[in-house]
Write a protein that holds these residues in place. Sequence first.
Motif, PDB file in Angstrom:
ATOM      1  N   THR A 182       2.369   1.699  -3.531  1.00  0.00           N
ATOM      2  CA  THR A 182       1.344   2.105  -4.509  1.00  0.00           C
ATOM      3  C   THR A 182       0.957   3.560  -4.305  1.00  0.00           C
ATOM      4  OG1 THR A 182       0.496  -0.152  -4.619  1.00  0.00           O
ATOM      5  CG2 THR A 182      -0.957   1.598  -5.385  1.00  0.00           C
ATOM      6  N   THR A 237       0.835  -1.206   0.000  1.00  0.00           N
ATOM      7  CA  THR A 237       0.000   0.000   0.000  1.00  0.00           C
ATOM      8  C   THR A 237       0.868   1.254   0.000  1.00  0.00           C
ATOM      9  OG1 THR A 237      -1.725  -1.177   1.221  1.00  0.00           O
ATOM     10  CG2 THR A 237      -1.805   1.227   1.251  1.00  0.00           C
ATOM     11  N   SER A 246       0.271  -7.827  -8.752  1.00  0.00           N
ATOM     12  CA  SER A 246       1.421  -7.561  -9.622  1.00  0.00           C
ATOM     13  C   SER A 246       2.020  -8.866 -10.125  1.00  0.00           C
ATOM     14  CB  SER A 246       2.506  -6.782  -8.868  1.00  0.00           C
ATOM     15  OG  SER A 246       1.988  -5.608  -8.279  1.00  0.00           O
ATOM     16  N   ALA A 291       0.265   2.419  -9.480  1.00  0.00           N
ATOM     17  CA  ALA A 291       0.049   0.978  -9.650  1.00  0.00           C
ATOM     18  C   ALA A 291       1.335   0.286 -10.087  1.00  0.00           C
ATOM     19  CB  ALA A 291      -1.059   0.736 -10.664  1.00  0.00           C
TER      20      ALA A 291
END
Length: 398
Positions: A92, A89, A123, A97
């Motif tokens: 990102t 998190t 991913s 992304a």
Amino acid sequence: MHTLPLVPKSEIEQRIHRLQNYLQEHGIDGVLLVQNVDLYYFTGTMQNALSYIPREGEPVLYVKKSVARAEFEAHVEVQPLGRLRELGTVLTKRYGAIHKIGFELDVLPYATAHFYQKLFSESEMVDVSFALRHIRSVKSAYELDQIKQAARIVDDTLMKVSSGLRVGMSELELVARIEYEFRLQGNINLWRMRGFNQELALGMVASGNSAATPTYFDGPAGGLGVSTASPQGASFRKIKANEPILIDVSMIVEGYMVDQTRIAVIGELSEPILEAYEVARSILRRVEEQGKPGVAWQDLYATSLEMAKDAGLSNYFMGYGADQAKFLGHGVGIELDELPILAKGFSQPLEEGMVIAIEPKFTFPEQGVIGIENTYVVTADGLESLSITSEEIMKIEL
């Protein structure tokens, strides 16, 4: 905080730039570095941390311990790691992304890789280990300076230690004297290797048929060792007259290694052993000329096989029988088994700046191991030796 020399900032910036070029060329969003050696190479510190290097933008080092020391040593942004399960998190939010992320899958344990696979479940995980090792294989002027300094220490140490060689001293006593001198010169006493289950302390220092004792280590010499728990290298065996004494050692300066082998004898060696030694030296001379940028790594190994065959010594080259090692040389740097690998199946070309330890040796089960090893840098004109110790056999009178 402390007075230890730091890796120059320009070094780290150049290394990151090369890695980001690779990521951009292969459509990889970033790399999460986990292994200590790669962390050190790309950040300048070896703290308990992870580093994310994006294909564009600034890398971050996420540190568990010690943040304070990492802030002093690293040339990238340092942040406390926090909760590892929240790292996806965090990345990102900062970088956007992440569709494809690189990992060092050649060294990550399965459980660790599986953890990161779940952490970055959205991913694609890709293996960038060869690319990382390839980037590291080409050394800068700064890196070459460390290796050259290590070579000077090896040369000085061998001159000091060889004068004290005597019949009846144990291999361990010889090793201890070398280790003592190295340690006083700042050797870290930690020889890092990338290969799974490959371990090494100092090198292979052994005499006579003890040196020819086969073992698991992927090299031409084994050594009896002091225990079945460490079945390689020096043993309690007493050194005898008129037998080859193998001194294959590695010294470390600022994390960088030089790898070198020389032969000593108390008395005289037999003619067949001396002839094999000259064959080993002739192999070095040939590959020194051949080893230019653009030449395939495997071609140098093929040359050595041909020369050993022509000398009638194929059965003894780089080991004996089923225990023969299938290479001529290996890259050295902050790990002892770096790229390039001079072995069959490696068609990649040599590049200027690559550093290689080349070690043609012959193993005779009853007599011992004879041969030589120099560490070289690839130049436009061929291989230039970074090892400076005389190649003449060190002879001690009885």
